[in-house]
Write an enzyme that holds these catalytic residues in place. Structure first.
Site, PDB file in Angstrom:
ATOM      1  N   ASP A  39      57.524  76.299  -8.219  1.00 50.42           N
ATOM      2  CA  ASP A  39      58.595  77.195  -8.714  1.00 50.42           C
ATOM      3  C   ASP A  39      59.866  76.377  -8.883  1.00 50.42           C
ATOM      4  OD1 ASP A  39      60.517  79.563  -8.834  1.00 50.42           O
ATOM      5  OD2 ASP A  39      58.685  80.636  -8.314  1.00 50.42           O
ATOM      6  N   ASN A  92      51.708  81.938 -13.863  1.00 47.42           N
ATOM      7  CA  ASN A  92      52.390  83.224 -13.626  1.00 47.42           C
ATOM      8  C   ASN A  92      53.880  83.197 -13.937  1.00 47.42           C
ATOM      9  OD1 ASN A  92      52.957  85.867 -11.937  1.00 47.42           O
ATOM     10  ND2 ASN A  92      54.194  84.248 -10.972  1.00 47.42           N
ATOM     11  N   TYR A 161      59.887  89.354 -25.802  1.00 47.26           N
ATOM     12  CA  TYR A 161      59.013  89.178 -24.633  1.00 47.26           C
ATOM     13  C   TYR A 161      57.566  89.508 -25.000  1.00 47.26           C
ATOM     14  CZ  TYR A 161      57.058  90.203 -19.976  1.00 47.26           C
ATOM     15  OH  TYR A 161      56.272  90.248 -18.857  1.00 47.26           O
ATOM     16  N   LYS A 165      54.125  87.209 -24.823  1.00 44.34           N
ATOM     17  CA  LYS A 165      52.933  87.580 -24.044  1.00 44.34           C
ATOM     18  C   LYS A 165      51.710  87.726 -24.955  1.00 44.34           C
ATOM     19  CE  LYS A 165      54.717  87.409 -19.953  1.00 44.34           C
ATOM     20  NZ  LYS A 165      54.209  86.442 -18.950  1.00 44.34           N
ATOM     21  N   VAL A 196      55.533  96.468 -12.815  1.00 41.73           N
ATOM     22  CA  VAL A 196      55.498  96.257 -11.364  1.00 41.73           C
ATOM     23  C   VAL A 196      56.953  96.195 -10.881  1.00 41.73           C
ATOM     24  CG1 VAL A 196      54.487  94.846  -9.528  1.00 41.73           C
ATOM     25  CG2 VAL A 196      53.573  94.659 -11.848  1.00 41.73           C
TER      26      VAL A 196
HETATM   27  N1  LIG Z   1      57.151  92.800 -13.171  1.00 40.34           N
HETATM   28  C1  LIG Z   1      56.494  93.336 -14.188  1.00 40.34           C
HETATM   29  O1  LIG Z   1      56.618  94.545 -14.473  1.00 40.34           O
HETATM   30  C2  LIG Z   1      55.549  92.505 -15.012  1.00 40.34           C
HETATM   31  C3  LIG Z   1      54.640  93.182 -15.853  1.00 40.34           C
HETATM   32  C4  LIG Z   1      53.759  92.426 -16.629  1.00 40.34           C
HETATM   33  C5  LIG Z   1      53.766  91.047 -16.546  1.00 40.34           C
HETATM   34  N2  LIG Z   1      54.648  90.434 -15.723  1.00 40.34           N
HETATM   35  C6  LIG Z   1      54.602  88.964 -15.676  1.00 40.34           C
HETATM   36  O2  LIG Z   1      54.252  88.558 -14.373  1.00 40.34           O
HETATM   37  C7  LIG Z   1      54.832  87.292 -14.082  1.00 40.34           C
HETATM   38  C8  LIG Z   1      55.615  87.366 -12.777  1.00 40.34           C
HETATM   39  O3  LIG Z   1      56.591  88.368 -12.908  1.00 40.34           O
HETATM   40  P1  LIG Z   1      57.439  88.944 -11.679  1.00 40.34           P
HETATM   41  O4  LIG Z   1      57.643  90.379 -11.951  1.00 40.34           O
HETATM   42  O5  LIG Z   1      56.853  88.500 -10.388  1.00 40.34           O
HETATM   43  O6  LIG Z   1      58.826  88.195 -11.966  1.00 40.34           O
HETATM   44  P2  LIG Z   1      59.953  87.622 -10.979  1.00 40.34           P
HETATM   45  O7  LIG Z   1      61.154  87.421 -11.815  1.00 40.34           O
HETATM   46  O8  LIG Z   1      60.049  88.501  -9.784  1.00 40.34           O
HETATM   47  O9  LIG Z   1      59.343  86.222 -10.533  1.00 40.34           O
HETATM   48  C9  LIG Z   1      59.156  85.195 -11.487  1.00 40.34           C
HETATM   49  C10 LIG Z   1      59.024  83.877 -10.784  1.00 40.34           C
HETATM   50  O10 LIG Z   1      58.891  82.867 -11.798  1.00 40.34           O
HETATM   51  C11 LIG Z   1      59.782  81.801 -11.490  1.00 40.34           C
HETATM   52  N3  LIG Z   1      60.185  81.092 -12.708  1.00 40.34           N
HETATM   53  C12 LIG Z   1      60.963  81.537 -13.716  1.00 40.34           C
HETATM   54  N4  LIG Z   1      61.176  80.566 -14.612  1.00 40.34           N
HETATM   55  C13 LIG Z   1      60.494  79.481 -14.175  1.00 40.34           C
HETATM   56  C14 LIG Z   1      60.317  78.162 -14.665  1.00 40.34           C
HETATM   57  N5  LIG Z   1      60.920  77.735 -15.803  1.00 40.34           N
HETATM   58  N6  LIG Z   1      59.541  77.302 -13.965  1.00 40.34           N
HETATM   59  C15 LIG Z   1      58.960  77.700 -12.818  1.00 40.34           C
HETATM   60  N7  LIG Z   1      59.106  78.924 -12.281  1.00 40.34           N
HETATM   61  C16 LIG Z   1      59.866  79.806 -12.962  1.00 40.34           C
HETATM   62  C17 LIG Z   1      60.963  82.483 -10.813  1.00 40.34           C
HETATM   63  O11 LIG Z   1      61.752  81.550 -10.097  1.00 40.34           O
HETATM   64  C18 LIG Z   1      60.258  83.516  -9.938  1.00 40.34           C
HETATM   65  O12 LIG Z   1      59.865  82.983  -8.711  1.00 40.34           O
HETATM   66  C19 LIG Z   1      55.685  86.937 -15.292  1.00 40.34           C
HETATM   67  O13 LIG Z   1      54.956  86.099 -16.167  1.00 40.34           O
HETATM   68  C20 LIG Z   1      55.904  88.289 -15.953  1.00 40.34           C
HETATM   69  O14 LIG Z   1      56.192  88.169 -17.320  1.00 40.34           O
HETATM   70  C21 LIG Z   1      55.517  91.124 -14.946  1.00 40.34           C
END
Ligand SMILES: NC(=O)c1ccc[n+]([C@@H]2O[C@H](COP(=O)([O-])OP(=O)(O)OC[C@H]3O[C@@H](n4cnc5c(N)ncnc54)[C@H](O)[C@@H]3O)[C@@H](O)[C@H]2O)c1
Length: 267
Positions: A39, A92, A161, A165, A196
């Site tokens: 991360d 992720n 976004y 995706k 989420v």
């Molecule tokens: N939360 C939702 O509703 C949701 C729904 C569908 C998909 N997603 C996808 O799930 C994944 C995780 O989402 P989340 O909700 O846990 O988000 P979050 O923002 O809570 O966590 C994202 C993590 O990714 C890290 N990150 C961001 N940019 C980065 C980079 N350049 N290099 C390395 N790490 C990096 C951040 O530091 C963080 O720890 C994402 O790909 C998101 O698009 C989330």
């Protein structure tokens, strides 16, 4: 699914410091895998690795900006030297910047492309190089890319976004074909999580209000729940268990698939 069905596997989880990534890392560790949290967030990333280590799993932390090719090479090398191999990649890490199409900013689109598309592409490249026969790990493996329900529906204010995706979805299929046909021994699949309530998810609810599509965040969340046949938001554990399944031998004949984990929202 058997309890320790990832015993002996070595996994790298990007964006593993918090949210969905941290939950996936925990689920893989519960199934017996060793975990490298990767991360840009150093302290939360080390803290998550430390929590998992308390359960008895071998863990490490690699500072990784997924946009950077050289940092990927270093993170994979650190995974192999710290954990003793490399069998699982969870792509992720991701970002979401909300905007109506009419207000979209070029720099925001580029930032999302850079993290969500370039990051996933580089992750698969370095996984294939390490995991294929003759690679530094050489045992084959499994990649799970985290796409989104946003790749499967038309939800307003997230056009950029959703585009990134959808790209993850397509890249997953092509990588799966190349890996299969070229004998890398790496299965590649993706998940489409529903909303989420992580930091990202709750920010999106607030942004939906800011662009005028809901009167308040509760109404924004209620509207998503209303569109979801199973009648609730996703929990991080819902996504984590699906990711663990796709990494396991139970999914041994599954590659190039996109699995919705969205309570039916994307039907
Ligand atoms: N939360 C939702 O509703 C949701 C729904 C569908 C998909 N997603 C996808 O799930 C994944 C995780 O989402 P989340 O909700 O846990 O988000 P979050 O923002 O809570 O966590 C994202 C993590 O990714 C890290 N990150 C961001 N940019 C980065 C980079 N350049 N290099 C390395 N790490 C990096 C951040 O530091 C963080 O720890 C994402 O790909 C998101 O698009 C989330």
């Amino acid at each position: 699914m058997s309890e320790k069905n990832l015993a002996g596997k070595k996994a790298l989880v990007t964006g593993g410091a918090r949210g969905i990534g941290a939950a996936i890392a925990q689920a893989l560790a519960r199934a017996g895998a060793s975990i490298m949290i990767a991360d840009i967030l150093e302290e939360p990333g080390k803290a998550t690795a430390g929590e998992i280590a308390k359960t008895g799993a071998k863990t490490g932390f690699a500072k990784l900006d997924v946009r950077d090719d050289e940092q990927w090479a270093a993170a994979v090398a650190a995974t192999i030297s710290t954990l003793g191999g490399y069998d699982i990649l969870i792509n992720n890490a991701g970002i979401e910047i909300t905007s109506l199409v009419i207000d979209v900013k070029a720099e925001d689109l580029r930032r999302m492309c850079d993290v969500n598309i370039v990051g996933v592409g580089l992750g698969m490249k370095h996984a294939f190089r390490a995991m294929r026969p003759g690679g530094a790990a050489g045992q084959g493996g499994a990649v799970v890319n985290i796409a989104s329900v946003a790749a499967t529906i038309a939800f307003p204010a997230i056009a950029g976004y959703s585009g990134t995706k959808s790209a993850v979805d397509r890249m997953t299929r092509i990588a799966a074909v190349e890996s299969g046909k070229l004998g890398y021994g790496v299965r590649v699949n993706c998940l489409y999580p529903g909303l989420v309530p992580t930091d990202m998810g709750m920010q999106l609810a607030a942004d939906i209000v800011a662009v005028g599509l809901a009167p308040d965040p509760n109404a924004a969340v209620a509207s998503v729940i209303e569109q979801t046949p199973l009648g609730r938001l996703a929990e991080v554990s819902d996504i984590a268990d699906a990711a663990a399944f796709l990494c396991s031998n139970d999914a041994r004949f599954i590659t190039g698939a996109g699995l919705p984990v969205d309570g039916g929202m994307g039907m």
